[in-house]
Design a protein around this motif. Structure first.
Motif, PDB file in Angstrom:
ATOM      1  N   SER A 141      10.573  -3.957  -4.225  1.00 47.51           N
ATOM      2  CA  SER A 141       9.380  -3.123  -4.140  1.00 47.51           C
ATOM      3  C   SER A 141       9.299  -2.152  -5.309  1.00 47.51           C
ATOM      4  N   ILE A 142      10.453  -1.810  -5.914  1.00 47.62           N
ATOM      5  CA  ILE A 142      10.377  -1.033  -7.165  1.00 47.62           C
ATOM      6  C   ILE A 142       9.658  -1.859  -8.207  1.00 47.62           C
ATOM      7  N   ARG A 143      10.052  -3.121  -8.309  1.00 44.45           N
ATOM      8  CA  ARG A 143       9.454  -3.991  -9.312  1.00 44.45           C
ATOM      9  C   ARG A 143       7.949  -4.098  -9.080  1.00 44.45           C
ATOM     10  N   ILE A 144       7.591  -4.279  -7.805  1.00 45.70           N
ATOM     11  CA  ILE A 144       6.174  -4.429  -7.487  1.00 45.70           C
ATOM     12  C   ILE A 144       5.397  -3.180  -7.866  1.00 45.70           C
ATOM     13  N   SER A 145       6.061  -2.011  -7.746  1.00 46.42           N
ATOM     14  CA  SER A 145       5.328  -0.777  -7.991  1.00 46.42           C
ATOM     15  C   SER A 145       4.896  -0.633  -9.448  1.00 46.42           C
ATOM     16  N   ILE A 153      10.194   4.022   3.646  1.00 46.83           N
ATOM     17  CA  ILE A 153       9.212   3.609   4.633  1.00 46.83           C
ATOM     18  C   ILE A 153       9.165   2.090   4.687  1.00 46.83           C
ATOM     19  N   ALA A 154       9.451   1.570   5.865  1.00 48.07           N
ATOM     20  CA  ALA A 154       9.639   0.127   6.005  1.00 48.07           C
ATOM     21  C   ALA A 154       8.418  -0.680   5.571  1.00 48.07           C
ATOM     22  N   SER A 155       7.226  -0.149   5.793  1.00 51.62           N
ATOM     23  CA  SER A 155       6.050  -0.979   5.543  1.00 51.62           C
ATOM     24  C   SER A 155       5.893  -1.303   4.065  1.00 51.62           C
ATOM     25  N   ALA A 156       6.407  -0.422   3.186  1.00 50.63           N
ATOM     26  CA  ALA A 156       6.245  -0.677   1.760  1.00 50.63           C
ATOM     27  C   ALA A 156       7.133  -1.822   1.289  1.00 50.63           C
ATOM     28  N   ALA A 157       8.257  -2.012   1.973  1.00 53.30           N
ATOM     29  CA  ALA A 157       9.133  -3.120   1.610  1.00 53.30           C
ATOM     30  C   ALA A 157       8.870  -4.330   2.494  1.00 53.30           C
ATOM     31  N   THR A 172      -1.874  -1.009   1.859  1.00 59.19           N
ATOM     32  CA  THR A 172      -1.212  -2.290   2.026  1.00 59.19           C
ATOM     33  C   THR A 172      -2.142  -3.294   2.677  1.00 59.19           C
ATOM     34  N   GLU A 173      -2.891  -2.820   3.680  1.00 62.27           N
ATOM     35  CA  GLU A 173      -3.746  -3.748   4.406  1.00 62.27           C
ATOM     36  C   GLU A 173      -4.895  -4.246   3.547  1.00 62.27           C
ATOM     37  N   LYS A 174      -5.358  -3.401   2.651  1.00 64.32           N
ATOM     38  CA  LYS A 174      -6.441  -3.826   1.764  1.00 64.32           C
ATOM     39  C   LYS A 174      -6.018  -5.049   0.968  1.00 64.32           C
ATOM     40  N   GLY A 175      -4.729  -5.101   0.637  1.00 61.67           N
ATOM     41  CA  GLY A 175      -4.216  -6.298  -0.018  1.00 61.67           C
ATOM     42  C   GLY A 175      -4.316  -6.249  -1.522  1.00 61.67           C
ATOM     43  N   THR A 176      -5.276  -5.485  -2.044  1.00 62.93           N
ATOM     44  CA  THR A 176      -5.464  -5.513  -3.490  1.00 62.93           C
ATOM     45  C   THR A 176      -4.639  -4.436  -4.187  1.00 62.93           C
ATOM     46  N   GLU A 177      -4.185  -3.457  -3.411  1.00 63.02           N
ATOM     47  CA  GLU A 177      -3.508  -2.329  -4.057  1.00 63.02           C
ATOM     48  C   GLU A 177      -2.048  -2.268  -3.693  1.00 63.02           C
ATOM     49  N   TYR A 178      -1.426  -3.413  -3.606  1.00 64.37           N
ATOM     50  CA  TYR A 178      -0.061  -3.402  -3.104  1.00 64.37           C
ATOM     51  C   TYR A 178       0.890  -2.677  -4.052  1.00 64.37           C
ATOM     52  N   GLY A 179       0.686  -2.861  -5.346  1.00 63.71           N
ATOM     53  CA  GLY A 179       1.518  -2.171  -6.323  1.00 63.71           C
ATOM     54  C   GLY A 179       1.406  -0.669  -6.187  1.00 63.71           C
ATOM     55  N   MET A 180       0.158  -0.235  -5.986  1.00 68.43           N
ATOM     56  CA  MET A 180      -0.120   1.188  -5.814  1.00 68.43           C
ATOM     57  C   MET A 180       0.602   1.718  -4.574  1.00 68.43           C
ATOM     58  N   ALA A 181       0.516   0.960  -3.478  1.00 70.11           N
ATOM     59  CA  ALA A 181       1.158   1.386  -2.237  1.00 70.11           C
ATOM     60  C   ALA A 181       2.666   1.516  -2.432  1.00 70.11           C
ATOM     61  N   SER A 182       3.255   0.568  -3.163  1.00 71.43           N
ATOM     62  CA  SER A 182       4.699   0.639  -3.415  1.00 71.43           C
ATOM     63  C   SER A 182       5.030   1.889  -4.205  1.00 71.43           C
ATOM     64  N   ALA A 183       4.223   2.154  -5.242  1.00 77.27           N
ATOM     65  CA  ALA A 183       4.482   3.335  -6.066  1.00 77.27           C
ATOM     66  C   ALA A 183       4.402   4.597  -5.230  1.00 77.27           C
ATOM     67  N   LEU A 184       3.379   4.660  -4.367  1.00 76.42           N
ATOM     68  CA  LEU A 184       3.207   5.842  -3.519  1.00 76.42           C
ATOM     69  C   LEU A 184       4.411   6.011  -2.597  1.00 76.42           C
TER      70      LEU A 184
END
Lengths: 295, 289
Positions: free
Chosen positions: A53-57, B134-138, A259-271
């Protein structure tokens, strides 16, 4: 005779597995041997997803791209992080929920300690009271999702419940009842931990100070509290993490939305990484402050 | 000569009694707030349809009925996969999970608390750090890993990933830290091997930590719905919690959903009542004189 001595010598020099490996190494082997099964699982199911998830961010990705991780994901550098820092809305939500956690945690821990001390006393019906105070955790795991669709023991659930019961409870004033309810609902795990910790204080200590003429108040401050101080700190950390990551936390819902939007997953990881850092720094500061008190 | 001050003793006893009354009153008030949602749940489960959809909703039930439970049995009798299969799945998963978790956690926390070995500090700080994540992010990476290992769509997917429970490990280690080292050293001098130390000393002394962990994890695994939805596509392998959560959907089934919620809660409460006495008793005799 000589034969016997020889045999004894041979026995003394017989090498066991223990003597082949040095003492130090055997210790570390034993240590790792015991923890290895869990550690492997920990690495696979927690560490690896975290690192991924770091990578994804650092990418702009969509949920569908991630399954191959190639697709249309684009390297975005630290732009995700920069966007979050510059977004005033995110900052405000984060600051508010952070401040909320800060004032709620001490109250939760204090309340939990108070109730746990009371529940440790011997009086009629204490088993029932223990059950009652632990009900939030039992309910949170199982039924809240059925009844309300979302929100695990959350403030909104509690608030709506209190509001719906016009009459006795609404007269207390909505907001305050909500806060009280939320704090009581959040403190049940802490009560349980404190209860278990209180049981570990040897009774003999209380007897000793009682003979010396200490009042209950004094024996609490000079026996109970020092003995369970590691658990006070454990509970503070637990409450802090809990208030940072529980469902009704605004930052959490923001993250879930992304996350649910699906398009901003990188953003969600960063947050979520920034949020984790915030939690970490808070806890580190807390540990630094309490370290002296601990030992 | 000593003279016993009878009056003082009487007063002290009276004061003690007063203290108990105060405790009871406070606990009753605070407990009532904790109890509200459960009362609400029970009331809802017995509400007839016309009361369920009242606006604003009422708290207490006026005309209790068991119609909701009848509806629930009708629904369970007609489900595609027999109800008993869901029940079997959930019981199997819960028992295996709790057993493995308690066993693994005691085994992992023992060296973490009582040994020195290289990498221990690093491991511990990794564990505490990951608690804060936070689990949901991973979630998505975790999904990729679980499917690539190939345990999805089996019973294992309920058990194995959830065993990596950092919070409970942390808790277990904290409990073991309070057990004096002297007990282990005494065992060592008597010639016990590490395995014996773990089995004969650590496990019995950790009984109330184990009870705490069981209470904390039981509700989650018993009411498990998330894994069923995400990783299982065979209906036969899904859990009771998943099945019950599908009942609540749709306006016609709201009552049955509330009834199912009540039924799902009962085992958790029973488990808690059984275990709480262990939380209360075991540790009391572990001290060294």
């Amino acid at each position: 005779m000589a034969k016997q001595i020889k045999a004894k010598k041979k026995l003394a020099h017989k090498r066991t597995l223990g003597s082949v490996i040095s003492f130090e190494r055997r210790k570390s082997l034993e240590g790792w041997g015991f923890s290895l099964p869990w550690v492997i699982g920990f690495i696979i199911f927690i560490m690896v997803p975290l690192v991924l998830s770091i990578r994804i961010s650092f990418y702009i990705t969509q949920l569908t791209d991630l399954y191959g991780f190639e697709g249309q994901s684009k390297w975005n550098g630290i732009q995700n992080y920069v966007d979050i820092v510059q977004d005033p809305e995110v900052g405000e939500v984060m600051l508010n929920s952070f401040l909320d956690s800060l004032w709620q945690v001490p109250i939760i821990v204090f309340f939990a300690l108070f109730v746990a001390v009371l529940l440790k006393q011997k009086f009629a019906g204490r088993v029932y009271f223990r059950v009652i105070f632990f009900i939030p955790v039992i309910l949170a795991g199982v039924i809240m999702s059925y009844l309300f669709g979302e929100g695990v023991g959350s403030i909104s659930v509690f608030g709506s419940l209190v509001n719906s019961s016009s009459g006795i409870f609404s007269s207390f004033g909505g907001k305050i009842t909500q806060y009280i309810g939320d704090i009581m609902w959040s403190s049940s795990v802490e009560i349980l931990i404190f209860l278990a910790a209180l049981q570990s204080v040897p009774d003999i200590l209380y007897e000793v100070v009682e003979i010396d003429g200490a009042t209950a108040w004094e024996s609490f401050w000079h026996v109970t509290l020092p003995y369970i101080s590691p658990f006070v700190i454990l509970n503070c950390i637990y409450a802090l993490v809990d208030s940072f990551t529980k469902y009704n936390n605004p930052v959490m819902s923001m993250m879930n939305e992304m996350t649910e939007k699906g398009t901003e997953y990188g953003m969600a990881s960063a947050l979520s990484w920034m949020y984790m850092l915030l939690a970490l720094v808070t806890i580190l500061i807390f540990i630094l402050f309490t370290r002296r008190w601990l030992k | 000569m000593f003279q016993v001050d009878v009056d003082y003793l009487k007063k002290a006893k009276k004061r003690k009694d007063h203290g108990k009354v105060v405790i009871l009153v406070f606990l009753t008030l605070a407990g009532a707030v904790s109890l509200l949602p459960l009362i609400y749940l029970v009331c809802t489960a017995f509400k007839p349809p016309e009361e369920l959809f009242l606006y604003p909703p009422t708290f207490f039930v006026k005309n209790p009925t068991i119609q909701n439970f009848k509806d629930l049995t009708a629904i369970t009798a007609n489900s595609a996969v027999p109800f008993t299969r869901y029940l079997f799945n959930t019981i199997l998963i819960t028992v295996c999970y709790i057993f493995c978790l308690v066993w693994l956690l005691t085994m992992t926390s023992y060296p973490l608390s009582k040994h020195k070995f290289p990498g221990k500090k690093g491991l511990m700080s990794l564990v505490t750090t990951s608690m804060m994540f936070i689990a949901s992010a991973a979630g998505i990476p975790a999904y990729l890993i679980i499917t690539s290992i190939g345990i999805d769509n089996t019973y294992l997917v309920y058990i194995i990933p959830a065993l990596a429970n950092t919070t409970c490990l942390f808790l277990m280690k904290q409990f073991l830290d309070t057990v004096p080292n002297d007990i282990f050293e005494a065992g060592k001098i008597d010639g016990a091997s590490e395995w014996q130390l773990y089995q004969k000393i650590a496990i019995p002394l950790l009984k109330n930590a184990q009870a705490t962990v069981i209470i904390l994890t039981f509700g989650g695994i018993w009411g498990e719905t998330g894994t069923s939805t995400t990783y299982i596509y065979k209906e036969q392998l899904r859990t009771l919690g998943f099945f019950m959560s599908t009942i609540g959907g749709g306006i016609a089934r709201t009552g049955a959903g509330a009834a199912s919620g009540l039924i799902m809660t009962l085992p958790s409460i029973i488990i808690f009542i059984i275990n709480q006495s262990r939380v209360q008793d075991t540790m009391a005799h572990s001290g060294i004189k």
